[in-house]
Design a protein around this motif. Structure first.
Motif, PDB file in Angstrom:
ATOM      1  N   LEU B  71      11.086 -25.581   4.660  1.00  0.00           N
ATOM      2  CA  LEU B  71      11.845 -25.757   3.409  1.00  0.00           C
ATOM      3  C   LEU B  71      11.654 -27.164   2.805  1.00  0.00           C
ATOM      4  CD1 LEU B  71      15.331 -24.083   4.038  1.00  0.00           C
ATOM      5  CD2 LEU B  71      13.757 -23.559   2.167  1.00  0.00           C
ATOM      6  N   ARG B  72      11.625 -28.095   3.710  1.00  0.00           N
ATOM      7  CA  ARG B  72      11.587 -29.482   3.223  1.00  0.00           C
ATOM      8  C   ARG B  72      10.158 -29.946   2.907  1.00  0.00           C
ATOM      9  NH1 ARG B  72      15.894 -28.764   1.799  1.00  0.00           N
ATOM     10  NH2 ARG B  72      17.841 -29.488   2.706  1.00  0.00           N
ATOM     11  N   THR B  73       9.167 -29.322   3.534  1.00  0.00           N
ATOM     12  CA  THR B  73       7.826 -29.878   3.395  1.00  0.00           C
ATOM     13  C   THR B  73       6.852 -28.965   2.661  1.00  0.00           C
ATOM     14  OG1 THR B  73       7.250 -28.990   5.566  1.00  0.00           O
ATOM     15  CG2 THR B  73       7.992 -31.284   5.512  1.00  0.00           C
ATOM     16  N   ASP B  74       7.114 -27.644   2.664  1.00  0.00           N
ATOM     17  CA  ASP B  74       6.136 -26.727   2.066  1.00  0.00           C
ATOM     18  C   ASP B  74       6.110 -26.943   0.551  1.00  0.00           C
ATOM     19  OD1 ASP B  74       4.617 -24.651   1.092  1.00  0.00           O
ATOM     20  OD2 ASP B  74       5.457 -23.148   2.484  1.00  0.00           O
ATOM     21  N   PRO B  75       4.941 -27.311  -0.007  1.00  0.00           N
ATOM     22  CA  PRO B  75       4.859 -27.566  -1.451  1.00  0.00           C
ATOM     23  C   PRO B  75       5.273 -26.338  -2.272  1.00  0.00           C
ATOM     24  CG  PRO B  75       2.804 -28.171  -0.337  1.00  0.00           C
ATOM     25  CD  PRO B  75       3.651 -27.494   0.687  1.00  0.00           C
ATOM     26  N   GLU B  76       5.027 -25.140  -1.712  1.00  0.00           N
ATOM     27  CA  GLU B  76       5.400 -23.951  -2.453  1.00  0.00           C
ATOM     28  C   GLU B  76       6.902 -23.769  -2.552  1.00  0.00           C
ATOM     29  OE1 GLU B  76       3.465 -20.439  -1.096  1.00  0.00           O
ATOM     30  OE2 GLU B  76       1.463 -21.319  -1.226  1.00  0.00           O
ATOM     31  N   LEU B  77       7.611 -24.483  -1.678  1.00  0.00           N
ATOM     32  CA  LEU B  77       9.074 -24.348  -1.683  1.00  0.00           C
ATOM     33  C   LEU B  77       9.743 -25.621  -2.217  1.00  0.00           C
ATOM     34  CD1 LEU B  77       9.325 -22.676   1.839  1.00  0.00           C
ATOM     35  CD2 LEU B  77       9.620 -21.557  -0.371  1.00  0.00           C
ATOM     36  N   SER B  78       8.984 -26.382  -2.983  1.00  0.00           N
ATOM     37  CA  SER B  78       9.513 -27.699  -3.411  1.00  0.00           C
ATOM     38  C   SER B  78      10.768 -27.536  -4.262  1.00  0.00           C
ATOM     39  CB  SER B  78       8.433 -28.453  -4.198  1.00  0.00           C
ATOM     40  OG  SER B  78       8.132 -27.762  -5.391  1.00  0.00           O
ATOM     41  N   ALA B  79      10.912 -26.405  -4.952  1.00  0.00           N
ATOM     42  CA  ALA B  79      12.088 -26.206  -5.792  1.00  0.00           C
ATOM     43  C   ALA B  79      13.353 -26.154  -4.940  1.00  0.00           C
ATOM     44  CB  ALA B  79      11.941 -24.907  -6.602  1.00  0.00           C
ATOM     45  N   LEU B  80      13.167 -25.855  -3.650  1.00  0.00           N
ATOM     46  CA  LEU B  80      14.331 -25.708  -2.779  1.00  0.00           C
ATOM     47  C   LEU B  80      14.581 -26.958  -1.931  1.00  0.00           C
ATOM     48  CD1 LEU B  80      13.439 -22.093  -1.567  1.00  0.00           C
ATOM     49  CD2 LEU B  80      15.180 -22.718  -3.243  1.00  0.00           C
ATOM     50  N   ARG B  81      13.816 -28.011  -2.257  1.00  0.00           N
ATOM     51  CA  ARG B  81      13.842 -29.183  -1.372  1.00  0.00           C
ATOM     52  C   ARG B  81      15.223 -29.824  -1.280  1.00  0.00           C
ATOM     53  NH1 ARG B  81       8.412 -32.141  -1.932  1.00  0.00           N
ATOM     54  NH2 ARG B  81       7.814 -30.211  -0.909  1.00  0.00           N
ATOM     55  N   ASP B  82      15.964 -29.794  -2.357  1.00  0.00           N
ATOM     56  CA  ASP B  82      17.279 -30.453  -2.334  1.00  0.00           C
ATOM     57  C   ASP B  82      18.425 -29.470  -2.054  1.00  0.00           C
ATOM     58  OD1 ASP B  82      16.164 -32.922  -2.897  1.00  0.00           O
ATOM     59  OD2 ASP B  82      16.156 -32.534  -5.083  1.00  0.00           O
ATOM     60  N   VAL B  83      18.083 -28.202  -1.796  1.00  0.00           N
ATOM     61  CA  VAL B  83      19.155 -27.223  -1.511  1.00  0.00           C
ATOM     62  C   VAL B  83      19.803 -27.547  -0.135  1.00  0.00           C
ATOM     63  CG1 VAL B  83      19.637 -24.788  -0.995  1.00  0.00           C
ATOM     64  CG2 VAL B  83      18.055 -25.417  -2.841  1.00  0.00           C
ATOM     65  N   PRO B  84      21.136 -27.730  -0.130  1.00  0.00           N
ATOM     66  CA  PRO B  84      21.785 -28.062   1.152  1.00  0.00           C
ATOM     67  C   PRO B  84      21.632 -26.926   2.179  1.00  0.00           C
ATOM     68  CG  PRO B  84      23.406 -27.656  -0.592  1.00  0.00           C
ATOM     69  CD  PRO B  84      22.080 -27.631  -1.237  1.00  0.00           C
ATOM     70  N   VAL B  85      21.438 -27.382   3.400  1.00  0.00           N
ATOM     71  CA  VAL B  85      21.269 -26.420   4.500  1.00  0.00           C
ATOM     72  C   VAL B  85      22.341 -26.695   5.550  1.00  0.00           C
ATOM     73  CG1 VAL B  85      19.739 -25.649   6.383  1.00  0.00           C
ATOM     74  CG2 VAL B  85      18.789 -26.208   4.100  1.00  0.00           C
ATOM     75  N   ILE B  86      23.000 -25.640   5.961  1.00  0.00           N
ATOM     76  CA  ILE B  86      23.997 -25.743   7.055  1.00  0.00           C
ATOM     77  C   ILE B  86      23.435 -24.976   8.255  1.00  0.00           C
ATOM     78  CG2 ILE B  86      26.330 -25.114   7.812  1.00  0.00           C
ATOM     79  CD1 ILE B  86      27.097 -25.306   4.789  1.00  0.00           C
ATOM     80  N   MET B  87      23.328 -25.699   9.359  1.00  0.00           N
ATOM     81  CA  MET B  87      22.738 -25.107  10.562  1.00  0.00           C
ATOM     82  C   MET B  87      23.853 -24.465  11.380  1.00  0.00           C
ATOM     83  SD  MET B  87      19.578 -24.954  11.520  1.00  0.00           S
ATOM     84  CE  MET B  87      18.584 -26.401  11.286  1.00  0.00           C
ATOM     85  N   LEU B  88      23.587 -23.231  11.848  1.00  0.00           N
ATOM     86  CA  LEU B  88      24.550 -22.528  12.713  1.00  0.00           C
ATOM     87  C   LEU B  88      24.026 -22.629  14.152  1.00  0.00           C
ATOM     88  CD1 LEU B  88      24.948 -19.301  10.525  1.00  0.00           C
ATOM     89  CD2 LEU B  88      26.255 -21.428  10.405  1.00  0.00           C
ATOM     90  N   THR B  89      24.785 -23.293  15.024  1.00  0.00           N
ATOM     91  CA  THR B  89      24.310 -23.519  16.397  1.00  0.00           C
ATOM     92  C   THR B  89      25.266 -22.920  17.421  1.00  0.00           C
ATOM     93  OG1 THR B  89      25.531 -25.581  16.561  1.00  0.00           O
ATOM     94  CG2 THR B  89      23.289 -25.721  15.696  1.00  0.00           C
ATOM     95  N   ALA B  90      24.722 -22.775  18.649  1.00  0.00           N
ATOM     96  CA  ALA B  90      25.569 -22.321  19.732  1.00  0.00           C
ATOM     97  C   ALA B  90      26.404 -23.495  20.235  1.00  0.00           C
ATOM     98  CB  ALA B  90      24.690 -21.774  20.889  1.00  0.00           C
ATOM     99  N   ARG B  91      27.566 -23.224  20.752  1.00  0.00           N
ATOM    100  CA  ARG B  91      28.502 -24.273  21.143  1.00  0.00           C
ATOM    101  C   ARG B  91      27.913 -25.134  22.255  1.00  0.00           C
ATOM    102  NH1 ARG B  91      33.634 -25.015  19.752  1.00  0.00           N
ATOM    103  NH2 ARG B  91      33.662 -23.009  18.722  1.00  0.00           N
ATOM    104  N   ASN B  92      27.000 -24.570  22.995  1.00  0.00           N
ATOM    105  CA  ASN B  92      26.503 -25.347  24.127  1.00  0.00           C
ATOM    106  C   ASN B  92      25.258 -26.185  23.777  1.00  0.00           C
ATOM    107  OD1 ASN B  92      24.913 -23.163  23.768  1.00  0.00           O
ATOM    108  ND2 ASN B  92      24.937 -22.451  25.890  1.00  0.00           N
ATOM    109  N   ASP B  93      24.872 -26.193  22.577  1.00  0.00           N
ATOM    110  CA  ASP B  93      23.733 -27.051  22.197  1.00  0.00           C
ATOM    111  C   ASP B  93      24.112 -28.517  22.353  1.00  0.00           C
ATOM    112  OD1 ASP B  93      22.132 -24.935  21.618  1.00  0.00           O
ATOM    113  OD2 ASP B  93      22.542 -24.946  19.459  1.00  0.00           O
ATOM    114  N   ASP B  94      23.122 -29.322  22.704  1.00  0.00           N
ATOM    115  CA  ASP B  94      23.536 -30.701  23.030  1.00  0.00           C
ATOM    116  C   ASP B  94      23.714 -31.572  21.789  1.00  0.00           C
ATOM    117  OD1 ASP B  94      21.037 -31.842  22.195  1.00  0.00           O
ATOM    118  OD2 ASP B  94      20.178 -31.092  24.090  1.00  0.00           O
ATOM    119  N   ALA B  95      24.419 -32.685  22.022  1.00  0.00           N
ATOM    120  CA  ALA B  95      24.774 -33.586  20.910  1.00  0.00           C
ATOM    121  C   ALA B  95      23.531 -34.236  20.297  1.00  0.00           C
ATOM    122  CB  ALA B  95      25.713 -34.687  21.413  1.00  0.00           C
ATOM    123  N   GLY B  96      22.516 -34.443  21.156  1.00  0.00           N
ATOM    124  CA  GLY B  96      21.261 -35.063  20.646  1.00  0.00           C
ATOM    125  C   GLY B  96      20.634 -34.198  19.582  1.00  0.00           C
TER     126      GLY B  96
END
Lengths: 124, 735
Positions: B71-96
């Motif tokens: 999303l951030r790097t593909d030139p074909e998707l440049s129109a979406l470069r500033d679209v906010p993204v919210i990541m959905l993660t599992a609770r046990n994923d680490d803080a890093g």
């Protein structure tokens, strides 16, 4: 005997010219002014006219013109105390212009000349 | 109008999640689209154009990070470069991992499982942050544009601009300043201490010092600097303090202008003004031409080596060398320059000393110039062109070679490779040309110098025209004066003739009057001398003689000449005016004999009824008597006044030798005179005229002191003015 007409308004001078010219042997007649002179010339018989210029009634110059028209051969001698009219063309009808003087020699000479030339002219 | 609903794309492999999220988000006002794997998600995102993407971290094939990076790097998707993204993660994923996500630009993450209200909060926050980011970017862009604009303005400014810190070190400067001092760019000047180190080739800038160290609100100064290219520049520096919002001194801001050409122009204008002033000081044509040429050659002015003027001939067929100023050899030039440089004079001083004179008869260059002449019909000749086209030409080897401006005959005569020719123009018409060269200095004929010569020539043309007009006027004045003199002489002769005519007329009259009785007296006396008479005749003749003698006496007693005066032709006149007019007739004579004239006229004098011509004769006679009594000069006083309601008084006084008593007794008798050429009739006639006007004349005299004649004239009406007894004298008969 030649006949002289003296035209002079001054009575004393008339007497002088009359006396002196008679002494010279002329028959002398006088006139007191231009008009009288013309009348006398018309009557005829003069050989010479002695004319004063400044006179009352008719000046000498006018009288000369008139006389010349009556008898163009009659010699006229201007005798005046005044030199101013010498250049007036009317005065040229006269045969001589004498300035009045107590010495009458010049006047006498002019009269003699006039009488002589007239007698010669009539003879010739 | 209602805002369009925001679109949210969910990319997640969990079908249950899709159902829940779709149901909830559409219920709270969002549009929803979903994709179950990364590839499908990216595909959909391109067409759906979501406003926000919910991205599952754990997916088969392409995980959340992979999708995110596309999303951030593909030139074909440049129109979406500033679209906010919210990541959905599992609770046990680490803080890093989470902090790594945030660093990459993920807006937020949500731990699965999450409450739907929590989802809503995070989404709304993400939209707010996204909006803030967007605005931030806009602002940054605006700031960048403003900074670029300022930079370009500062750089484009045709003046040097600088900002220093409080120590005088350059913080900001522009290209103009850099160019002026030979720096490759404005940045190179940064940090330069303008007070102490100063700019190269310039003295320390005390204006900045004044602002920073002495706190002056505005300081300016002019400094002369050597530019890197060797030119000498005159700079104007102006600086003001720069303060922060609290008023603390931060540094200085200033500009630096190049005023070299303005200053030069000012100097030239001063010079031209001085030259114009000098030109106005002379109306002598020769002197003026010399002055003009001196200006062209003076080192303090135009500084040409040699200069000459060729004037258009009167028939306008040729140009003729009129005057030249300049040395005739390099040695002479050197001598002149040396002596002049020792004298150190200002231009006005120089022009006063060397300009206002005529060339020496032995001046070789001037004599050479006077031999020059060339027909105007030579159309190729640059002199003729300058005159015709009214512009300057420079004849150089180049212009000759190119056939642009030629004047071969003059180039040859001058032996000069380069010379300039400018027209002298007056009232739109060419009247001549100025030719100048730099034979001895070899200085190039720069455009500026030629322009300066043209300016000078404009003024010169006018000045020459003025001098010519003046000469013309002077000639006319002289002619008028001569004419007036002749007129005066004619008037004098006329006056004299009138006087003589009057006298001559009277003399002739007198002669006539006296001659008649003299003829009679003399004639009879002679006659008696020649022929003796009897006493009676003698008595008659003597009576006549006595008569005539009495008549002579009468003539004298009646004053025959003035008895001839005509009856006065009276009219109402201003007596003062008659006196003035008569005074005018003797004015020249008064002047000649150095006699002062004093007039005291009563301006309220009533008008009098009298013969103006006769009164003039009276006054003229008295004036001439007065003049004759003052051979060594003196004063003639003429005054008028009213004595009472019945008479006015005219007084004519002189400061002459006066009249002795025995002469006073006889002076009104006709023919009495003390002058060798006098007629003895002047005063008797004057008296006669005054009497004829019902007035009287009295005389008062003191030997050695002077004489005063007083004439009393009656003020009378027309009715009173009928001829009186005195007038009848004029009627005396003539014989």
């Amino acid at each position: 005997m030649a006949r002289v007409l003296v035209v002079e308004d001054d009575a004393n001078q008339r007497k002088l010219y009359e006396m002196e010219l008679r002494r010279d042997g002329y028959e002398v007649d006088t006139a007191k002014n231009g008009r009288e002179a013309i009348e006398k010339v018309k009557a005829g018989g003069y050989d010479v006219v002695v004319m004063d210029l400044k006179m009352p009634e008719m000046t000498g110059l006018d009288a000369i013109t008139e006389i010349a028209s009556i008898d163009k051969d009659l010699p006229i001698i201007i005798n005046t105390a005044y030199g101013g009219w010498q250049d007036d063309f009317k005065s040229w009808a006269a045969c001589a212009y004498v300035l009045k003087s107590s010495d009458l020699t010049e006047l006498r000479r002019r009269i003699r000349e006039a009488v002589t030339s007239r007698s010669e002219g009539s003879e010739g | 109008m209602e805002e369009p609903r925001k679109r949210i794309l969910l990319i997640d492999d969990d079908a249950v999640m899709h159902g829940l999220v779709r149901a909830f988000l559409t219920r709270v006002g969002y549009e929803f689209a979903g994709a179950t794997d990364g590839r499908q998600g990216l595909e959909l995102a391109r067409s759906y154009r979501p406003d926000l993407i919910l991205l599952d971290y754990m997916m088969p094939e392409m995980d959340g990070i992979g999708v995110y990076d596309r999303l951030r790097t593909d030139p074909e998707l440049s129109a979406l470069r500033d679209v906010p993204v919210i990541m959905l993660t599992a609770r046990n994923d680490d803080a890093g991992l989470r902090s790594n996500m945030l660093q990459r630009g993920v807006y937020a993450y949500l731990n699965k499982p999450f409450g739907l209200h929590e989802l809503r909060n995070v989404i709304e926050n993400a939209f707010i942050v996204s909006e803030i980011n967007r605005r931030n970017l806009e602002l940054q862009e605006e700031i960048r544009r403003a900074r670029d604009f300022l930079r370009s303005v500062v750089d484009a400014a045709p003046v040097g601009i600088f900002v220093t810190d409080a120590a005088g070190k350059v913080v900001l400067s522009n290209r103009f300043l850099a160019d002026l001092f030979g720096f490759p760019s404005a940045e190179e000047l940064a940090g330069l201490d303008l007070i102490r180190e100063s700019l190269p080739g310039a003295p320390r800038l005390t204006a900045i010092e004044a602002v920073l160290e002495r706190g002056e609100p505005l300081a300016s100064e002019q400094v002369s600097v050597h530019a890197p290219d060797g030119r000498r520049l005159l700079l104007n520096v102006r600086a003001v303090p720069q303060r922060d919002s609290a008023g603390r001194l931060q540094g200085s801001v200033g500009i630096l202008e190049d005023v070299t050409s303005a200053e030069k122009r000012a100097v030239e204008m001063t010079m031209l003004t001085q030259i114009a002033h000098a030109m106005q000081g002379t109306l002598d044509l020769e002197e003026l031409l010399h002055l003009i040429l001196t200006c062209v050659t003076a080192g303090e002015a135009l500084g040409f080596s040699r200069a000459m003027i060729l004037m258009l001939s009167e028939d306008e067929t040729e140009l003729r060398g009129t005057m030249g100023v300049g040395p005739s050899s390099p040695e002479e030039a050197a001598t002149i320059w040396q002596s002049l440089s020792r004298e150190k004079m200002t231009l006005p001083e120089f022009l006063e000393k060397y300009g206002r004179r005529r060339p020496d008869p032995g001046d070789r260059f001037n004599n050479f110039v006077k031999t020059l002449h060339h027909p105007l019909s030579d159309e190729r000749c640059v002199l003729a062109r300058a005159l015709r086209e009214q512009r300057a030409f420079v004849v150089s080897e180049r212009s000759r070679a190119e056939g642009m401006a030629r004047c071969d005959w003059l180039s040859e005569k001058l032996a000069s490779r380069e010379f300039v020719c400018v027209p002298l123009v007056a009232r739109g018409k060419g009247i001549g040309v100025v030719v100048a060269d730099n034979l001895y200095t070899g200085h190039p004929l720069e455009a500026e110098l030629v322009e300066l010569l043209s300016l000078l020539s404009n003024q010169a043309g006018l000045a020459i025209e003025r001098a010519r007009a003046y000469a013309h006027l002077a000639r006319q004045k002289e002619e008028l004066e001569t004419a007036l003199g002749r007129l005066r002489q004619a008037q004098d002769r006329l006056l004299e003739a009138e006087r003589l005519a009057t006298i001559g007329q009277m003399a002739a009259q007198v002669a006539h009057e006296i001659r008649n009785p003299l003829v009679t007296i003399g004639g009879f006396a002679r006659s008696m001398l020649e022929v003796p008479r009897d006493p009676e005749e003698t008595r008659v003749i003597l009576g006549i003689i006595a008569d005539e003698a009495r008549r002579l006496e009468n003539i004298l007693n009646n004053a025959l000449d003035f008895a001839r005066l005509s009856r006065p032709k009276r009219q109402w006149v201003d007596l003062n005016e008659i006196l003035q007019l008569t005074v005018f007739l003797v004015q020249d004579e008064l002047h000649k004999r150095q006699i002062r004239l004093e007039k005291h006229m009563d301006l309220h004098l009533p008008k009098l009824f009298l013969d103006p011509q006769q009164m003039r004769q009276v006054f003229l006679n008295l004036f001439y008597n007065a003049l004759d009594s003052m051979p060594e000069g003196g004063q003639l006083t003429v005054s008028t006044c009213s004595v009472d309601e019945r008479q006015v008084l005219v007084e004519i006084s002189d400061t002459g030798q006066g009249i002795s008593a025995d002469i006073l007794q006889n002076m009104f008798n006709p023919f009495f005179t003390t002058k060798p050429d006098g007629t003895g009739l002047g005063l008797p006639i004057a008296q006669q005229i005054v009497h004829a006007h019902g007035g009287r004349i009295v005389v008062d005299s003191e030997l050695g002191r002077g004489t005063t004649f007083r004439i009393f004239l009656p003020i009378q009406g027309e009715a009173d003015a009928k001829p009186t007894g005195t007038g009848s004298v004029a009627e005396s008969a003539a014989g």
